[in-house]
Motif scaffolding. Structure first.
Motif, PDB file in Angstrom:
ATOM      1  N   MET A 166       0.843  -1.194   0.000  1.00  0.00           N
ATOM      2  CA  MET A 166       0.000   0.000   0.000  1.00  0.00           C
ATOM      3  C   MET A 166       0.878   1.243   0.000  1.00  0.00           C
ATOM      4  N   SER A 167       0.489   2.261  -0.718  1.00  0.00           N
ATOM      5  CA  SER A 167       1.238   3.504  -0.762  1.00  0.00           C
ATOM      6  C   SER A 167       1.138   4.221   0.579  1.00  0.00           C
ATOM      7  N   ILE A 168       2.045   5.191   0.793  1.00  0.00           N
ATOM      8  CA  ILE A 168       2.025   5.951   2.036  1.00  0.00           C
ATOM      9  C   ILE A 168       0.679   6.650   2.193  1.00  0.00           C
ATOM     10  N   ARG A 169       0.186   7.226   1.114  1.00  0.00           N
ATOM     11  CA  ARG A 169      -1.171   7.787   1.102  1.00  0.00           C
ATOM     12  C   ARG A 169      -2.057   6.794   0.368  1.00  0.00           C
ATOM     13  N   PRO A 170      -2.971   6.139   1.076  1.00  0.00           N
ATOM     14  CA  PRO A 170      -3.836   5.165   0.407  1.00  0.00           C
ATOM     15  C   PRO A 170      -4.649   5.819  -0.706  1.00  0.00           C
ATOM     16  N   SER A 171      -4.962   5.032  -1.716  1.00  0.00           N
ATOM     17  CA  SER A 171      -5.734   5.539  -2.847  1.00  0.00           C
ATOM     18  C   SER A 171      -7.152   4.982  -2.803  1.00  0.00           C
ATOM     19  N   LEU A 172      -8.108   5.847  -3.087  1.00  0.00           N
ATOM     20  CA  LEU A 172      -9.519   5.470  -3.047  1.00  0.00           C
ATOM     21  C   LEU A 172     -10.182   5.762  -4.384  1.00  0.00           C
ATOM     22  N   LEU A 173     -10.983   4.812  -4.855  1.00  0.00           N
ATOM     23  CA  LEU A 173     -11.871   5.046  -5.991  1.00  0.00           C
ATOM     24  C   LEU A 173     -13.248   5.336  -5.405  1.00  0.00           C
ATOM     25  N   PHE A 174     -13.704   6.565  -5.553  1.00  0.00           N
ATOM     26  CA  PHE A 174     -14.940   7.049  -4.940  1.00  0.00           C
ATOM     27  C   PHE A 174     -16.053   6.951  -5.975  1.00  0.00           C
ATOM     28  N   VAL A 175     -16.996   6.040  -5.756  1.00  0.00           N
ATOM     29  CA  VAL A 175     -18.045   5.748  -6.731  1.00  0.00           C
ATOM     30  C   VAL A 175     -19.271   6.611  -6.440  1.00  0.00           C
ATOM     31  N   THR A 176     -19.665   7.419  -7.416  1.00  0.00           N
ATOM     32  CA  THR A 176     -20.799   8.317  -7.245  1.00  0.00           C
ATOM     33  C   THR A 176     -21.377   8.656  -8.610  1.00  0.00           C
ATOM     34  N   ASP A 177     -22.660   8.933  -8.625  1.00  0.00           N
ATOM     35  CA  ASP A 177     -23.307   9.412  -9.853  1.00  0.00           C
ATOM     36  C   ASP A 177     -23.673  10.873  -9.633  1.00  0.00           C
ATOM     37  N   LEU A 178     -22.801  11.769 -10.053  1.00  0.00           N
ATOM     38  CA  LEU A 178     -23.012  13.188  -9.795  1.00  0.00           C
ATOM     39  C   LEU A 178     -24.213  13.755 -10.545  1.00  0.00           C
ATOM     40  N   ALA A 179     -24.683  13.041 -11.557  1.00  0.00           N
ATOM     41  CA  ALA A 179     -25.811  13.539 -12.348  1.00  0.00           C
ATOM     42  C   ALA A 179     -27.152  12.980 -11.877  1.00  0.00           C
ATOM     43  N   TYR A 180     -27.143  12.089 -10.889  1.00  0.00           N
ATOM     44  CA  TYR A 180     -28.407  11.488 -10.461  1.00  0.00           C
ATOM     45  C   TYR A 180     -29.323  12.536  -9.834  1.00  0.00           C
ATOM     46  N   GLN A 181     -30.567  12.542 -10.263  1.00  0.00           N
ATOM     47  CA  GLN A 181     -31.555  13.498  -9.777  1.00  0.00           C
ATOM     48  C   GLN A 181     -32.410  12.827  -8.701  1.00  0.00           C
ATOM     49  N   ALA A 182     -32.175  13.187  -7.474  1.00  0.00           N
ATOM     50  CA  ALA A 182     -32.934  12.632  -6.362  1.00  0.00           C
ATOM     51  C   ALA A 182     -33.966  13.647  -5.888  1.00  0.00           C
ATOM     52  N   ARG A 183     -35.140  13.184  -5.580  1.00  0.00           N
ATOM     53  CA  ARG A 183     -36.206  14.079  -5.136  1.00  0.00           C
ATOM     54  C   ARG A 183     -35.865  14.695  -3.778  1.00  0.00           C
ATOM     55  N   GLY A 184     -35.748  16.011  -3.755  1.00  0.00           N
ATOM     56  CA  GLY A 184     -35.524  16.719  -2.511  1.00  0.00           C
ATOM     57  C   GLY A 184     -34.107  16.687  -1.997  1.00  0.00           C
ATOM     58  N   ARG A 185     -33.168  16.140  -2.778  1.00  0.00           N
ATOM     59  CA  ARG A 185     -31.772  16.043  -2.324  1.00  0.00           C
ATOM     60  C   ARG A 185     -30.839  16.311  -3.494  1.00  0.00           C
ATOM     61  N   ARG A 186     -29.652  16.836  -3.181  1.00  0.00           N
ATOM     62  CA  ARG A 186     -28.631  17.047  -4.198  1.00  0.00           C
ATOM     63  C   ARG A 186     -27.442  16.149  -3.867  1.00  0.00           C
ATOM     64  N   TYR A 187     -27.496  14.930  -4.418  1.00  0.00           N
ATOM     65  CA  TYR A 187     -26.436  13.960  -4.162  1.00  0.00           C
ATOM     66  C   TYR A 187     -25.071  14.532  -4.526  1.00  0.00           C
ATOM     67  N   CYS A 188     -25.003  15.236  -5.651  1.00  0.00           N
ATOM     68  CA  CYS A 188     -23.704  15.686  -6.152  1.00  0.00           C
ATOM     69  C   CYS A 188     -23.026  16.630  -5.163  1.00  0.00           C
ATOM     70  N   ASP A 189     -23.774  17.543  -4.556  1.00  0.00           N
ATOM     71  CA  ASP A 189     -23.168  18.490  -3.622  1.00  0.00           C
ATOM     72  C   ASP A 189     -22.530  17.767  -2.442  1.00  0.00           C
ATOM     73  N   GLU A 190     -23.222  16.755  -1.933  1.00  0.00           N
ATOM     74  CA  GLU A 190     -22.702  16.024  -0.782  1.00  0.00           C
ATOM     75  C   GLU A 190     -21.384  15.321  -1.116  1.00  0.00           C
ATOM     76  N   ASP A 191     -21.328  14.675  -2.276  1.00  0.00           N
ATOM     77  CA  ASP A 191     -20.110  13.939  -2.623  1.00  0.00           C
ATOM     78  C   ASP A 191     -18.977  14.859  -3.052  1.00  0.00           C
ATOM     79  N   ILE A 192     -19.298  16.000  -3.640  1.00  0.00           N
ATOM     80  CA  ILE A 192     -18.254  16.992  -3.935  1.00  0.00           C
ATOM     81  C   ILE A 192     -17.624  17.475  -2.627  1.00  0.00           C
ATOM     82  N   HIS A 193     -18.456  17.732  -1.632  1.00  0.00           N
ATOM     83  CA  HIS A 193     -17.932  18.167  -0.337  1.00  0.00           C
ATOM     84  C   HIS A 193     -17.093  17.065   0.314  1.00  0.00           C
TER      85      HIS A 193
END
Length: 278
Positions: free
Chosen positions: A1-28
């Motif tokens: 493992m590298s000194i700084r571990p590497s992560l593949l962060f799986v998200t659908d930034l374009a998904y439209q959820a009712r009443g929520r903004r998934y993309c903003d949460e994962d960007i943060h």
């Protein structure tokens, strides 16, 4: 493992959820996690092809997997076959495995909305004005319908669940990292599920939520326990989300949000340290 571990962060930034903004949460979240990890984002359809280059895969706001079920199943199969580290681990017993767990919890006497999946068991449900019918593989209220009792016998059983429609006062969600409670939010208006406000849980509330975290036996990961408060004052489980629970981080205070990110960072480090890649 590298000194700084590497992560593949799986998200659908374009998904439209009712009443929520998934993309903003994962960007943060990713903007904060970059302080501790080498990190890249990808769409869930690309996860299987890209994951070999990373120390672990983090599945976050990727949307209901039924929209890409074949690709998700292939991802799970490949990850299990080659020992890929996936956070949350793929051994979750809650929504990650479908809603079959609601039947198991009902049979075992847990405080859950009573649930059946066979016409011969309908008599086990309490009387109600209408009944919720939902697919076992459902998510985000997809496929949910409310029907009167006289229509229950004519349904096509096998892939559906039936529950009484509960006349509840409000819904409340408890958010956990590993087995540690982080914060709670509630929806005071039953008709506005995602209009949430901070909620201060009682000791009894936390004991309720802790039971389901313990039942799930996930050593690492983010979980959300969704419940409803009945008119009588009891809590009943609505859902145990252990795949990609939306966190509503925009609705908590700065300190709570900072504590959550710190807790998530520490959990990811523990996860990587406890499960070195093969």
């Amino acid at each position: 493992m590298s000194i700084r571990p590497s992560l593949l962060f799986v998200t659908d930034l374009a998904y439209q959820a009712r009443g929520r903004r998934y993309c903003d949460e994962d960007i943060h979240l990713t903007s904060r996690l970059r302080g501790a990890f080498d990190l890249a984002l990808c769409h869930p359809l690309d996860a299987a092809a890209l994951m070999d280059a990373f120390d672990a895969v983090v599945v976050r706001n990727s949307g209901p997997v039924l929209h890409y079920q074949e690709a998700y199943d292939a991802f799970r199969e490949k990850a299990a076959a080659q020992g890929t580290l996936v956070y949350n681990p793929l051994s979750g017993r809650g929504d990650m495995a479908g809603k079959q767990y609601l039947l198991e919890l009902t049979a075992d006497g847990y405080p859950v909305i009573p649930t059946v999946d066979r016409p011969q068991d309908l008599h086990l449900l309490p009387e109600a004005g209408r009944y919720a019918v939902k697919p076992k593989a459902g998510a985000d209220s997809i496929g949910l319908a409310f029907v009167p009792r006289d229509r229950l016998g004519g349904l096509s059983y096998g892939d559906i669940l039936v529950q009484p429609r509960i006349d509840f006062r409000y819904e409340v969600s408890f958010y956990y990292i590993d087995d540690a409670f982080q914060y709670a939010l509630h929806a005071p208006d039953p008709d506005r599920r995602w209009v949430l406000e901070p909620y201060e849980p009682t000791g009894a509330d936390l004991a309720f939520a802790d039971r389901f975290i313990e039942w799930n036996t996930l050593d690492h990961g983010i979980q959300r326990v969704d419940a409803c408060r009945t008119r009588e004052g009891d809590l009943l489980l609505v859902e145990l989300e252990d795949l990609n629970p939306y966190l509503s981080l925009d609705l908590v205070g700065d300190r709570t949000r900072d504590d959550f990110v710190a807790g998530l960072t520490a959990s990811l480090h523990r996860f990587l340290d406890a499960s070195p890649r093969v």
